[in-house]
Design a protein around this motif. Sequence first.
Motif, PDB file in Angstrom:
ATOM      1  N   UNK A  15     -28.760  36.588  15.793  1.00  0.00           N
ATOM      2  CA  UNK A  15     -27.543  35.907  15.349  1.00  0.00           C
ATOM      3  C   UNK A  15     -27.740  35.316  13.956  1.00  0.00           C
ATOM      4  N   UNK A  16     -28.911  34.702  13.718  1.00  0.00           N
ATOM      5  CA  UNK A  16     -29.186  34.107  12.408  1.00  0.00           C
ATOM      6  C   UNK A  16     -29.173  35.179  11.323  1.00  0.00           C
ATOM      7  N   UNK A  17     -29.811  36.315  11.594  1.00  0.00           N
ATOM      8  CA  UNK A  17     -29.821  37.404  10.616  1.00  0.00           C
ATOM      9  C   UNK A  17     -28.398  37.892  10.323  1.00  0.00           C
ATOM     10  N   UNK A  46     -26.002  27.014  20.014  1.00  0.00           N
ATOM     11  CA  UNK A  46     -26.460  25.632  20.204  1.00  0.00           C
ATOM     12  C   UNK A  46     -27.931  25.494  19.837  1.00  0.00           C
ATOM     13  N   UNK A  47     -28.749  26.478  20.231  1.00  0.00           N
ATOM     14  CA  UNK A  47     -30.174  26.444  19.886  1.00  0.00           C
ATOM     15  C   UNK A  47     -30.371  26.481  18.376  1.00  0.00           C
ATOM     16  N   UNK A  48     -29.616  27.324  17.690  1.00  0.00           N
ATOM     17  CA  UNK A  48     -29.757  27.451  16.242  1.00  0.00           C
ATOM     18  C   UNK A  48     -29.301  26.190  15.512  1.00  0.00           C
ATOM     19  N   UNK A  52     -31.678  23.520  13.195  1.00  0.00           N
ATOM     20  CA  UNK A  52     -31.320  23.348  11.792  1.00  0.00           C
ATOM     21  C   UNK A  52     -31.103  24.647  11.045  1.00  0.00           C
ATOM     22  N   UNK A  53     -30.991  25.744  11.779  1.00  0.00           N
ATOM     23  CA  UNK A  53     -30.799  27.040  11.135  1.00  0.00           C
ATOM     24  C   UNK A  53     -29.323  27.344  10.871  1.00  0.00           C
ATOM     25  N   UNK A  54     -28.425  26.626  11.524  1.00  0.00           N
ATOM     26  CA  UNK A  54     -26.989  26.808  11.319  1.00  0.00           C
ATOM     27  C   UNK A  54     -26.335  25.473  11.014  1.00  0.00           C
ATOM     28  N   UNK A  55     -25.190  25.548  10.323  1.00  0.00           N
ATOM     29  CA  UNK A  55     -24.336  24.387  10.085  1.00  0.00           C
ATOM     30  C   UNK A  55     -22.937  24.756  10.565  1.00  0.00           C
ATOM     31  N   UNK A  56     -22.312  23.821  11.318  1.00  0.00           N
ATOM     32  CA  UNK A  56     -20.946  24.077  11.788  1.00  0.00           C
ATOM     33  C   UNK A  56     -19.967  23.560  10.729  1.00  0.00           C
ATOM     34  N   UNK A  57     -19.041  24.393  10.331  1.00  0.00           N
ATOM     35  CA  UNK A  57     -17.999  24.023   9.373  1.00  0.00           C
ATOM     36  C   UNK A  57     -16.653  24.320  10.008  1.00  0.00           C
ATOM     37  N   UNK A  58     -16.068  23.303  10.659  1.00  0.00           N
ATOM     38  CA  UNK A  58     -14.838  23.523  11.409  1.00  0.00           C
ATOM     39  C   UNK A  58     -15.114  24.433  12.582  1.00  0.00           C
ATOM     40  N   UNK A  59     -14.430  25.552  12.630  1.00  0.00           N
ATOM     41  CA  UNK A  59     -14.654  26.500  13.717  1.00  0.00           C
ATOM     42  C   UNK A  59     -15.576  27.635  13.331  1.00  0.00           C
ATOM     43  N   UNK A  64     -28.066  28.245   7.426  1.00  0.00           N
ATOM     44  CA  UNK A  64     -28.767  27.400   6.470  1.00  0.00           C
ATOM     45  C   UNK A  64     -29.657  28.289   5.599  1.00  0.00           C
ATOM     46  N   UNK A  65     -29.898  27.909   4.330  1.00  0.00           N
ATOM     47  CA  UNK A  65     -30.732  28.750   3.442  1.00  0.00           C
ATOM     48  C   UNK A  65     -32.112  28.987   4.050  1.00  0.00           C
TER      49      UNK A  65
END
Length: 313
Positions: A15-17, A46-48, A52-59, A64-65
């Motif tokens: 998913x991160x990739x 949720x795990x990501x 700290x690998x993801x940031x939620x922006x609205x929906x 993350x870099x």
Amino acid sequence: MELEALGIGRDQEAVYRTLVAAGPASEADLRTHDVVAGTRLEAVLADLLDAGLLVREGGRFRASPPELALRSLVVRRRSELGRAENALAELTELFRVSSAGSMRDMVEVLTGADAVRQRFVQLQHAATTSVRAFVRADPLVLTAEENPAEDEAVRRGVAYQVILERGALEGPGALALIEESVAAGEEVRRVDSLPLRMLIVDDDLALVPLAASGETGAVAVRRSGLLDALVALFDQYWARAVPVVGERVAGEAELDGRIVSLLLQGYGDRSVAAQLDVSPRTVQRRIRALMDEAGVNTRMQLGHAIGRRRGED
């Protein structure tokens, strides 16, 4: 998948990739990519977020870099490994002190094929600088094909010096395995016979498999006069052993002849390898050696040279 060492699971990495490559996306968008089973996606996101690998922006979710998010995980793992190494040193010293003056400090006895096999693999995984081995023609608990720890250690830069009995060169597929080991950077030599099987790791510990009264076992020898004697024994055999590199090992001439025969019939490298039960890399190396020997630069020229030689014979 390459991020498991950082504690990132297969689905999380997928998913991160996807988000790194495609940019911010909603959960619904991610479902269209079909990267993770639908019932798992919410938990993976949720795990990501927790890592700290993801940031939620609205929906939507944004990756993350990597140079920041992954570097922090690498630094954390290095710190954990450093603490683990300190604990290892502490426990080793405690064990040494508690065992001082006893035979346990010098020799550990292993009983049963499973215990010997486990320690054999474990020692190679733990090697940091060198592995030296006596390999007899009749493997006791593990064949070369069943020893992935060797390939892994070589990739880490561990230097392998292996002495083979002549009989170990003559088994099915032995030639291909030896060639691949030498190509990977191992030093391989041969003698007519060896007095025992042996593995010496970092000159700190030796494993000597034994078989008494039908029961498989081994002794693990730690730093001691006995270990020094085993190292000296290896050095004596190594000095008089014949390097396998560059020589025509047993079966090589026959293999070359079969490779040439199949090439002249129109087989490709992979088909030749499948027919002869060797690796494609072995076939390519032998063809290159034949071309060098014939003084030609192309396979077509090699075919002409072989045909001319057969006509002269």
